[in-house]
Design a protein around this motif. Sequence first.
Motif, mmCIF file in Angstrom:
data_model
loop_
_atom_site.group_PDB
_atom_site.id
_atom_site.type_symbol
_atom_site.label_atom_id
_atom_site.label_comp_id
_atom_site.label_asym_id
_atom_site.label_seq_id
_atom_site.Cartn_x
_atom_site.Cartn_y
_atom_site.Cartn_z
ATOM 1 N N THR A 1 0.844 -1.189 0.000
ATOM 2 C CA THR A 1 0.000 0.000 0.000
ATOM 3 C C THR A 1 0.878 1.237 0.000
ATOM 4 O OG1 THR A 1 -1.811 -1.108 1.136
ATOM 5 C CG2 THR A 1 -1.739 1.291 1.286
ATOM 6 N N LEU A 2 0.654 2.113 -0.949
ATOM 7 C CA LEU A 2 1.371 3.378 -1.015
ATOM 8 C C LEU A 2 0.451 4.485 -0.534
ATOM 9 C CD1 LEU A 2 2.363 1.651 -3.858
ATOM 10 C CD2 LEU A 2 4.103 3.400 -3.570
ATOM 11 N N VAL A 3 0.724 4.986 0.665
ATOM 12 C CA VAL A 3 -0.041 6.092 1.221
ATOM 13 C C VAL A 3 0.532 7.368 0.617
ATOM 14 C CG1 VAL A 3 -0.738 7.289 3.318
ATOM 15 C CG2 VAL A 3 -0.420 4.796 3.347
ATOM 16 N N GLY A 4 -0.269 8.011 -0.216
ATOM 17 C CA GLY A 4 0.243 9.050 -1.091
ATOM 18 C C GLY A 4 0.588 8.432 -2.432
ATOM 19 N N GLY A 5 -0.219 7.448 -2.820
ATOM 20 C CA GLY A 5 0.044 6.693 -4.048
ATOM 21 C C GLY A 5 -0.023 7.520 -5.313
ATOM 22 N N GLY A 6 -0.567 8.738 -5.206
ATOM 23 C CA GLY A 6 -0.585 9.629 -6.362
ATOM 24 C C GLY A 6 0.668 10.479 -6.478
ATOM 25 N N SER A 7 1.655 10.233 -5.616
ATOM 26 C CA SER A 7 2.898 11.000 -5.677
ATOM 27 C C SER A 7 3.535 10.863 -7.051
ATOM 28 C CB SER A 7 3.872 10.518 -4.606
ATOM 29 O OG SER A 7 5.143 11.100 -4.791
ATOM 30 N N GLN A 8 3.719 11.999 -7.699
ATOM 31 C CA GLN A 8 4.205 11.963 -9.077
ATOM 32 C C GLN A 8 5.692 11.665 -9.170
ATOM 33 O OE1 GLN A 8 2.717 15.938 -9.376
ATOM 34 N NE2 GLN A 8 1.209 15.385 -10.918
ATOM 35 N N PHE B 1 3.198 -4.490 3.300
ATOM 36 C CA PHE B 1 4.099 -3.342 3.395
ATOM 37 C C PHE B 1 3.293 -2.070 3.150
ATOM 38 C CE2 PHE B 1 6.719 -6.914 2.182
ATOM 39 C CZ PHE B 1 7.795 -6.806 3.050
ATOM 40 N N VAL B 2 3.605 -1.047 3.937
ATOM 41 C CA VAL B 2 2.984 0.264 3.762
ATOM 42 C C VAL B 2 4.102 1.266 3.555
ATOM 43 C CG1 VAL B 2 1.552 2.055 4.806
ATOM 44 C CG2 VAL B 2 1.040 -0.371 5.248
ATOM 45 N N ILE B 3 4.028 1.992 2.441
ATOM 46 C CA ILE B 3 5.051 2.984 2.095
ATOM 47 C C ILE B 3 4.382 4.351 2.089
ATOM 48 C CG2 ILE B 3 6.750 3.712 0.378
ATOM 49 C CD1 ILE B 3 6.823 0.815 -0.628
ATOM 50 N N ILE B 4 4.924 5.290 2.866
ATOM 51 C CA ILE B 4 4.265 6.586 3.062
ATOM 52 C C ILE B 4 5.064 7.696 2.399
ATOM 53 C CG2 ILE B 4 3.332 8.201 4.743
ATOM 54 C CD1 ILE B 4 3.096 5.941 6.727
ATOM 55 N N THR B 5 4.394 8.439 1.507
ATOM 56 C CA THR B 5 5.042 9.544 0.783
ATOM 57 C C THR B 5 4.097 10.734 0.686
ATOM 58 O OG1 THR B 5 4.270 8.738 -1.370
ATOM 59 C CG2 THR B 5 6.413 7.935 -0.614
ATOM 60 N N ILE B 6 3.473 11.095 1.800
ATOM 61 C CA ILE B 6 2.465 12.154 1.740
ATOM 62 C C ILE B 6 3.037 13.498 2.170
ATOM 63 C CG2 ILE B 6 0.570 10.557 2.158
ATOM 64 C CD1 ILE B 6 0.467 11.597 5.038
ATOM 65 N N SER B 7 2.304 14.545 1.826
ATOM 66 C CA SER B 7 2.620 15.892 2.308
ATOM 67 C C SER B 7 1.296 16.557 2.659
ATOM 68 C CB SER B 7 3.358 16.705 1.239
ATOM 69 O OG SER B 7 3.597 18.013 1.686
#
Length: 421
Positions: free
Chosen positions: A11-18, A88-94
């Motif tokens: 799961t990518l939290v902030g999965g829309g990260s360009q 797995f959870v990967i976080i790339t949010i702002s």
Amino acid sequence: MADSRKRLTVTLVGGGSQNWTPTIIRDILFKPGLEDVPVEFRLLDTHQGRAKAIEALFKAKAREWKVGKRARFRATRSADQALAGSDFVIITISTGRLEAMAHDLAVPEKYGIYHTVGDTAGPGGWSRALRNIPVFADYARRIRKLAPDAFVLNYTNPMGALTKVLADELGRQRVVGLCHGFFENLRVLMALFGLSDEREIQARFGGLNHFFWILDFQVRGEDGYDLLRRKLRGRNFAVLVKEIHKDGMGFHSDKWLTGELLTHYGCLPYVGDRHTCEFFNWSLASLETQQRFKLVRTTVAERQAGYERAEERIARWTRGEAADWPLNPTPSRETAADIIHAITFNRSFTDVVNTPNVGQISNLPLGAVVETMGAVDGAGFTPLTAGPLPEAVRAVVAPHAEVQLRTVNAGLRGGFDAAIR
């Protein structure tokens, strides 16, 4: 440990990260050892337009790269659906994106306090931390309930504060903060010494994210600092770098501050002056000092332009057209995929980790998230001992570790007065 017999769920939290998501997904798809593992990628984002653009991109690329039978992609706005059962959870949010970050930079500048980045230290980093801490605390609780066996990889800054929020809720061996800063140092040193393999350098380092120091290093078995001093011949480090190495990142300035800190402290800090300078506010105190160190400040307008370029790049990749750089089916230097492989198959792997201090840096506050080398395997993340920082270095690093702890405490409790202190 994730069961390799089942489909992995990432799961990518902030999965829309360009910027982050295309790199991370591509790395996982083409990591040696994961080629035969079915993976479901859940792209969680409040901005469904961006998440669906990433979903469309990789559905197209999966056909092109012939990995469609083992890779699935799903954009969603539902945190509970995205997190349930994740490995797995990967976080790339702002949180708040650029609209909020604009205030992080503009309000301090009104009072003569400048930032180059504004995502880690100073009032900008403080504000960003307080804005993200409640959000991370909520995600941590959801992960604990919905995916209790998941391992969490955090890329969001401020790295130390936000990784601590996750680790305190989920357990320090299941959470890591990731950053490529140390590898920038390695690239510079490799260029200076004419090396082609990272393994020709052995380095002991420690500190905080964006504020680590190389305590000692060897180049092909010889003392690295002795070799470096011979090359410098009393010159600023920036002069030597300019002669030999072009900054591949393209925006971390000319390393004049790195050179001055090396002279004063006897250790090489993170060579990304644009981050390091925010821990030494005297270097940003005036436009004159900024010019002296050739520090590069990024405006919100420039960041917005970068987002727009990234959006166009993704659209072109999806249509199969050439963009300003290619999205090739080869892994990058980021290590999320290496970590997933190591945990899934219980293979030992050593990498840079940001984890709570349990003594790996003996003279920094316990519990603060520090950056050192660490071992990764089926049990998760185990930091390796860096030892104490030199006293002069400890004196400038420790206050920031203390600020990290106090900021997290204030953010979790909602204490305005504590946050101000």
